[in-house]
Design a protein around this motif. Structure first.
Motif, short mmCIF file in Angstrom:
data_model
loop_
_atom_site.label_atom_id
_atom_site.label_comp_id
_atom_site.label_asym_id
_atom_site.label_seq_id
_atom_site.Cartn_x
_atom_site.Cartn_y
_atom_site.Cartn_z
N SER A 234 -0.78 8.31 3.37
CA SER A 234 -1.19 7.30 4.20
C SER A 234 -2.16 6.28 3.33
CB SER A 234 -2.09 7.98 5.22
OG SER A 234 -3.17 8.36 4.65
N ALA A 235 -2.55 5.32 4.05
CA ALA A 235 -3.52 4.07 3.39
C ALA A 235 -4.68 4.75 3.11
CB ALA A 235 -3.71 3.04 4.35
N ALA A 236 -5.07 6.10 3.98
CA ALA A 236 -6.48 6.63 4.00
C ALA A 236 -6.67 7.14 2.75
CB ALA A 236 -6.43 7.47 4.94
N SER A 237 -5.55 7.50 1.96
CA SER A 237 -5.77 8.14 0.47
C SER A 237 -6.02 7.28 -0.68
CB SER A 237 -4.71 9.09 0.10
OG SER A 237 -3.38 8.13 0.13
N VAL B 140 0.93 -1.18 0.00
CA VAL B 140 -0.17 0.05 0.11
C VAL B 140 0.88 1.06 -0.02
CG1 VAL B 140 -2.06 1.26 1.37
CG2 VAL B 140 -1.82 -1.21 1.23
N ALA B 141 1.62 1.48 -1.15
CA ALA B 141 2.69 2.32 -1.29
C ALA B 141 2.05 3.74 -1.83
CB ALA B 141 3.61 1.84 -2.20
N ARG B 142 2.88 4.82 -1.33
CA ARG B 142 2.51 6.00 -1.66
C ARG B 142 3.61 7.06 -2.14
NH1 ARG B 142 -1.37 3.77 -1.49
NH2 ARG B 142 -3.45 4.05 -0.13
N VAL B 143 3.63 7.77 -3.16
CA VAL B 143 4.64 8.85 -3.43
C VAL B 143 3.93 10.07 -3.30
CG1 VAL B 143 6.23 9.51 -5.08
CG2 VAL B 143 6.05 6.97 -4.85
N VAL B 144 4.50 11.14 -2.60
CA VAL B 144 4.28 12.47 -2.86
C VAL B 144 5.43 13.45 -3.36
CG1 VAL B 144 3.15 14.28 -1.66
CG2 VAL B 144 2.86 11.94 -0.87
N ASN B 145 5.19 13.91 -4.64
CA ASN B 145 6.12 14.63 -5.29
C ASN B 145 6.00 16.28 -4.96
OD1 ASN B 145 7.63 12.41 -6.41
ND2 ASN B 145 6.46 12.46 -8.24
N VAL C 95 1.05 0.94 -6.01
CA VAL C 95 1.41 2.46 -5.63
C VAL C 95 0.69 3.64 -6.36
CG1 VAL C 95 3.74 3.98 -6.04
CG2 VAL C 95 3.86 1.04 -5.90
N GLN C 96 0.45 4.66 -5.31
CA GLN C 96 -0.09 5.65 -5.72
C GLN C 96 0.89 6.64 -5.78
OE1 GLN C 96 -4.51 4.60 -3.74
NE2 GLN C 96 -3.60 6.47 -3.17
N VAL C 97 0.85 7.85 -6.94
CA VAL C 97 1.56 8.89 -6.91
C VAL C 97 1.09 10.27 -7.18
CG1 VAL C 97 3.75 9.48 -8.12
CG2 VAL C 97 3.32 7.18 -8.02
N ASN C 98 1.37 11.02 -6.49
CA ASN C 98 0.52 12.52 -6.48
C ASN C 98 1.48 13.32 -6.30
OD1 ASN C 98 -2.41 11.84 -6.42
ND2 ASN C 98 -1.90 10.59 -4.81
N ALA C 99 1.22 14.91 -6.62
CA ALA C 99 2.20 15.82 -6.27
C ALA C 99 1.45 17.07 -5.58
CB ALA C 99 2.62 16.22 -7.63
N ILE C 100 2.20 17.79 -4.85
CA ILE C 100 1.75 19.00 -4.24
C ILE C 100 2.53 20.25 -5.08
CG2 ILE C 100 1.07 18.04 -2.09
CD1 ILE C 100 3.62 19.19 -1.01
N VAL D 174 1.25 22.94 5.00
CA VAL D 174 1.22 22.12 3.96
C VAL D 174 1.39 20.65 4.35
CG1 VAL D 174 2.48 21.47 1.96
CG2 VAL D 174 2.29 24.02 2.73
N SER D 175 1.85 20.17 5.52
CA SER D 175 2.17 18.77 5.98
C SER D 175 0.91 18.00 6.26
CB SER D 175 3.11 19.03 7.10
OG SER D 175 4.40 19.50 6.91
N PRO D 176 -0.27 18.45 6.59
CA PRO D 176 -1.18 17.65 6.92
C PRO D 176 -1.74 16.95 5.64
CG PRO D 176 -1.50 19.59 8.20
CD PRO D 176 -0.39 19.82 7.36
N LEU D 177 -1.69 17.49 4.42
CA LEU D 177 -2.10 17.02 3.09
C LEU D 177 -0.99 16.03 2.82
CD1 LEU D 177 -3.90 16.88 0.64
CD2 LEU D 177 -2.69 18.78 -0.24
N VAL D 178 0.03 16.15 2.87
CA VAL D 178 1.14 15.51 2.50
C VAL D 178 1.17 14.08 3.32
CG1 VAL D 178 3.78 15.08 2.51
CG2 VAL D 178 2.77 17.35 1.65
N VAL D 179 0.69 14.24 4.50
CA VAL D 179 0.50 13.20 5.50
C VAL D 179 -0.40 12.11 4.93
CG1 VAL D 179 0.17 12.18 7.84
CG2 VAL D 179 1.85 14.15 7.55
N TRP D 180 -1.58 12.93 4.80
CA TRP D 180 -2.73 12.01 4.08
C TRP D 180 -2.45 11.45 3.00
CZ3 TRP D 180 -6.20 12.57 -0.12
CH2 TRP D 180 -7.29 11.70 0.02
#
Length: 306
Positions: free
Chosen positions: A244-247, A152-157, A196-201, A235-241
């Motif tokens: 996480s698996a919750a996203s 349950v992998a996540r990437v935040v760019n 794997v989910q990949v999103n950007a901020i 900014v960090s709360p969105l990055v943490v979510w």
């Protein structure tokens, strides 16, 4: 009864986590139960070596608050540095769940004054520094999926408004940040099959990189109370979510985060169009373009223009 921690048991890597946004992200993940690999090379704003990496200081902060973290000082824009970053997570904690690509610096110049070295250096750290950790993390997650252990992998760019709209005096930075959006979209499409989910901020906050831009803004109301809209911690709360698996189900997206505002950014998509069914002459193509532009949305203004 207290709410469960959003990232309990997850292992998170944050690059460029010694200061600013990266530090805020690392602390926020730890506060939500994550074990954190804190990466920072300890360089100055221009990418030159600094007096020492602050990664260890962030690790000390996390541990003093009861969390679990380890420092990594490698250069993530090199193959060995990125590979050792992933190894640090696996050798220390036995797994890797989330990668937050945040490392970067500035070498701002107007285009006619922008040296090739300044172009290459910014592209290297921002764009290559996203690609290589992503590549090595993705290789691990693909192997896990093929071994019957789907992650349950996540990437935040980390992109920027400069990468979405452009920014005068930041041609290298804007191009690199736009490239990160493209990389995010491709990675989301390619890696979804492996879990794997990949999103950007696109964050806006007061950091060493932006302190000149926000110098005229008041950090907080007099007396120390109120809301500091430019604090990187916003900014960090969105990055943490997102990490996480919750996203679950959110991938291939770009979010702008500033102060208390979160915005889903909608990128290039087909607007007005016309098909002649045959080849245009240059004059015809020009007439068609003018008519189409009359019905199209006006693009956002480039930062610093006008």
């Amino acid at each position: 009864m207290s709410a469960p921690l959003l990232c309990e048991g997850r292992v998170v890597v944050v690059t460029g986590a010694g200061r600013g946004l990266g530090r805020a992200h690392a602390l926020a993940y730890a506060a939500e139960g994550a074990r954190v690999v804190v990466n920072d090379l300890g360089v100055g704003l221009d990418g030159a070596p600094g007096p020492g990496s602050p990664a260890g200081q962030v690790v000390d902060e996390i541990r003093s608050a009861g969390g679990d973290a380890v420092a990594h000082g490698g250069d993530v824009a090199t193959t060995e540095g990125a590979a050792s970053l992933v190894r640090a997570a696996l050798e220390t904690y036995g797994r890797l769940d989330t990668l937050v690509n945040n490392a970067g610096f500035l070498r701002d110049r107007m285009l006619v004054n922008l040296d090739e070295d300044d172009w290459d250096a910014v592209m290297r750290v921002h764009l290559k520094g996203h690609f290589l950790p992503l590549k090595h993390a993705a290789s691990y997650w693909r192997a896990e999926a093929k071994a019957g252990r789907p992650p349950v992998a996540r990437v935040v760019n980390t992109s920027s408004g400069a990468g979405l709209l452009g920014s005068v005096g930041q041609g290298n930075y804007s191009a690199a940040k736009a490239g990160i959006v493209g990389l995010t979209l491709v990675a989301a499409a390619e890696l979804g099959r492996y879990g794997v989910q990949v999103n950007a901020i696109a964050p806006a906050a007061r950091t060493r990189m932006t302190e000149g831009v926000f110098a005229s803004m008041v950090a907080a109301p007099e007396g120390g109370g109120g809301f500091d809209a430019m604090a990187p911690e916003n900014v960090s709360p969105l990055v943490v979510w997102l990490g996480s698996a919750a996203s679950a189900g959110v991938t291939g997206r770009v979010f702008e985060a500033e102060g208390g505002r979160i915005t889903v950014m909608e990128g290039w998509r087909a607007g007005p169009g016309v098909d002649k069914g045959a080849r245009w002459t240059p004059a015809e193509a020009g007439d068609a373009a003018v008519k189409l532009l009359a019905g199209a949305e006006v693009p956002g203004a480039v930062y610093g223009a006008g």
